[in-house]
Design an enzyme around this catalytic site. Sequence first.
Site, mmCIF file in Angstrom:
data_model
loop_
_atom_site.group_PDB
_atom_site.id
_atom_site.type_symbol
_atom_site.label_atom_id
_atom_site.label_comp_id
_atom_site.label_asym_id
_atom_site.label_seq_id
_atom_site.Cartn_x
_atom_site.Cartn_y
_atom_site.Cartn_z
ATOM 1 N N ARG A 42 -21.439 8.617 37.848
ATOM 2 C CA ARG A 42 -22.278 7.409 37.885
ATOM 3 C C ARG A 42 -21.583 6.191 37.306
ATOM 4 N NH1 ARG A 42 -26.741 10.164 34.294
ATOM 5 N NH2 ARG A 42 -24.765 10.672 33.267
ATOM 6 N N HIS B 34 -20.041 5.128 28.319
ATOM 7 C CA HIS B 34 -21.343 4.868 28.949
ATOM 8 C C HIS B 34 -22.414 5.651 28.221
ATOM 9 C CE1 HIS B 34 -21.792 8.763 31.194
ATOM 10 N NE2 HIS B 34 -20.500 8.792 30.947
ATOM 11 N N ASP C 271 -17.615 10.690 34.639
ATOM 12 C CA ASP C 271 -18.995 10.732 35.135
ATOM 13 C C ASP C 271 -19.121 10.023 36.487
ATOM 14 O OD1 ASP C 271 -21.847 9.913 35.470
ATOM 15 O OD2 ASP C 271 -22.056 10.907 33.523
ATOM 16 N N CYS D 254 -14.994 7.200 31.671
ATOM 17 C CA CYS D 254 -15.451 8.591 31.755
ATOM 18 C C CYS D 254 -15.414 9.051 33.230
ATOM 19 C CB CYS D 254 -16.868 8.708 31.220
ATOM 20 S SG CYS D 254 -17.483 10.415 31.201
ATOM 21 N N CYS E 168 -23.828 9.830 28.210
ATOM 22 C CA CYS E 168 -22.569 10.505 28.508
ATOM 23 C C CYS E 168 -22.685 11.987 28.135
ATOM 24 C CB CYS E 168 -21.419 9.851 27.737
ATOM 25 S SG CYS E 168 -19.814 10.631 28.053
HETATM 26 CO CO CO Z 1 -19.477 10.442 30.301
#
Ligand code: CO
Length: 222
Positions: free
Chosen positions: A47, A99, A45, A43, A102
Amino acid sequence: MSQSYEVIFENNRKWVESKLSTDPHFFEELAKTQHPDYLYIGCSDSRATAEELMGAKPGEVFVHRNIANVVNTLDMSSTAVIQYAVEHLRVKHIIVCGHYNCGGVKAAMTPEDLGLLNPWLRNIRDVYRLHQAELDSIEDDGKRYDRLVELNVLEQCINVIKMACVQERYILEEYPIVHGWVFDLRTGKIIDLEIDFEKVLKDIQKIYNLTESNWVMNRKTK
Ligand code: CO
């Protein structure tokens, strides 16, 4: 956690220095070629970093990231990455890593119009529809959300395995193997969903077998 834009260049300068202090030829070697064993599809993302959570160094992982780690046959970006990784880099493992927490998966669970994101989120909404009975039976919202993250990883792994290049390469070399992971932001740990690659491949080949072409059979007998 916001930092000034200039800090990045300062960080880069320090990184170059530290690499060169341990190996003066580090960048010379890095520039030559790449032989990564892993393709990581994760992803976007901020993090869920790819290399850092795996402790991987430059040159070790070929990476593709998008919202909610989706692999769609009509998305030229992810399919080109997979094709290149399999055909040219000959990666041994393809990892789809979702994750928990998400935002993409969360948005897909929200039945409302999200404009330009709709066609992308539809990939995940389709995962929900495929597994609706199981997901709707989970009463706890948080647990249902976690489970959709896991099922999305599973379905995206299946999408990878559907690809002709993956099936062909596996017949020829017994690689790549496809793995499904979830990164748990709450603990920092990677959870291996232990997808049975052989079984998934066999099951989907009943419908998506793309390896009977003369091309593969000729190469196999060589
Ligand atoms: Co995500």
